[in-house]
Write a protein that holds these residues in place. Sequence first.
Motif, PDB file in Angstrom:
ATOM      1  N   VAL A   5     -18.058   7.441   9.647  1.00  0.00           N
ATOM      2  CA  VAL A   5     -16.815   7.891   8.564  1.00  0.00           C
ATOM      3  C   VAL A   5     -15.847   8.910   9.360  1.00  0.00           C
ATOM      4  CG1 VAL A   5     -16.415   8.804   6.335  1.00  0.00           C
ATOM      5  CG2 VAL A   5     -18.528   7.470   6.808  1.00  0.00           C
ATOM      6  N   ILE A   6     -14.599   8.244   9.117  1.00  0.00           N
ATOM      7  CA  ILE A   6     -13.556   9.223   9.620  1.00  0.00           C
ATOM      8  C   ILE A   6     -12.813   9.411   8.672  1.00  0.00           C
ATOM      9  CG2 ILE A   6     -11.528   9.240  11.461  1.00  0.00           C
ATOM     10  CD1 ILE A   6     -13.402   7.232  13.278  1.00  0.00           C
ATOM     11  N   VAL A  26      -9.381  13.459  14.172  1.00  0.00           N
ATOM     12  CA  VAL A  26     -10.505  13.792  13.457  1.00  0.00           C
ATOM     13  C   VAL A  26     -11.673  13.407  14.410  1.00  0.00           C
ATOM     14  CG1 VAL A  26     -11.889  12.867  11.589  1.00  0.00           C
ATOM     15  CG2 VAL A  26      -9.521  13.233  11.341  1.00  0.00           C
ATOM     16  N   GLU A  27     -11.516  12.423  15.230  1.00  0.00           N
ATOM     17  CA  GLU A  27     -12.825  11.879  16.037  1.00  0.00           C
ATOM     18  C   GLU A  27     -12.204  11.339  17.236  1.00  0.00           C
ATOM     19  OE1 GLU A  27     -15.633  11.917  18.074  1.00  0.00           O
ATOM     20  OE2 GLU A  27     -16.414  12.453  15.805  1.00  0.00           O
ATOM     21  N   LEU A  61     -17.419   0.960  10.510  1.00  0.00           N
ATOM     22  CA  LEU A  61     -16.580   2.091  10.775  1.00  0.00           C
ATOM     23  C   LEU A  61     -15.881   2.049   9.168  1.00  0.00           C
ATOM     24  CD1 LEU A  61     -14.618   3.801  12.227  1.00  0.00           C
ATOM     25  CD2 LEU A  61     -13.130   2.009  12.860  1.00  0.00           C
ATOM     26  N   VAL A  62     -15.992   3.237   8.832  1.00  0.00           N
ATOM     27  CA  VAL A  62     -15.256   3.525   7.429  1.00  0.00           C
ATOM     28  C   VAL A  62     -13.962   4.566   7.617  1.00  0.00           C
ATOM     29  CG1 VAL A  62     -15.543   4.531   5.295  1.00  0.00           C
ATOM     30  CG2 VAL A  62     -17.453   3.334   6.354  1.00  0.00           C
ATOM     31  N   VAL A  63     -12.872   4.264   7.234  1.00  0.00           N
ATOM     32  CA  VAL A  63     -11.783   5.227   7.304  1.00  0.00           C
ATOM     33  C   VAL A  63     -11.521   5.374   6.019  1.00  0.00           C
ATOM     34  CG1 VAL A  63      -9.371   5.586   8.313  1.00  0.00           C
ATOM     35  CG2 VAL A  63     -10.992   4.307   9.562  1.00  0.00           C
ATOM     36  N   LEU A  93     -11.783   0.368   4.789  1.00  0.00           N
ATOM     37  CA  LEU A  93     -10.900   1.311   4.618  1.00  0.00           C
ATOM     38  C   LEU A  93     -10.926   1.648   2.974  1.00  0.00           C
ATOM     39  CD1 LEU A  93      -8.112   2.860   5.491  1.00  0.00           C
ATOM     40  CD2 LEU A  93      -6.962   1.041   4.539  1.00  0.00           C
ATOM     41  N   GLU A  94     -11.049   3.241   2.800  1.00  0.00           N
ATOM     42  CA  GLU A  94     -11.014   3.514   1.699  1.00  0.00           C
ATOM     43  C   GLU A  94     -10.141   4.518   1.217  1.00  0.00           C
ATOM     44  OE1 GLU A  94     -14.890   5.732   1.732  1.00  0.00           O
ATOM     45  OE2 GLU A  94     -16.113   3.837   1.589  1.00  0.00           O
ATOM     46  N   LEU A  95      -9.193   4.236   0.226  1.00  0.00           N
ATOM     47  CA  LEU A  95      -8.067   4.988  -0.079  1.00  0.00           C
ATOM     48  C   LEU A  95      -8.167   5.665  -1.141  1.00  0.00           C
ATOM     49  CD1 LEU A  95      -5.339   2.141   0.613  1.00  0.00           C
ATOM     50  CD2 LEU A  95      -6.259   3.882   2.088  1.00  0.00           C
TER      51      LEU A  95
END
Length: 102
Positions: A5-6, A26-27, A61-63, A93-95
């Motif tokens: 998670v980023i 962030v990473e 991968l979660v952004v 992608l989570e907004l």
Amino acid sequence: MSELVIDVRGYRVECLEDFRDAIRAVEPRALPRWQGRSLDALWDAIENRGVCDFVDAHDVLVVRADRAGLFAEGSPGGAGLCSVFADATRARLELFDRVAGS
């Protein structure tokens, strides 16, 4: 299933380059060789893998990002980027709506 998670919420993301820079801020180990900085290159990195061992070590991968700037409703660049994540099986992608005052 392991997730990387980023969370780039709070970063100013107005274009694809800002998005990449926020992820790396962030990473730093994530997507170091996202060559070309294009949507096709991003697709290769998150879906086909083999570009970044750090990302490859995780199933997904979660952004997380703010629904603003590049990701504001009606943003053509954001729509293209959202489409890459929507079609991916190994990334999401989570907004989020910004909280007032942030």
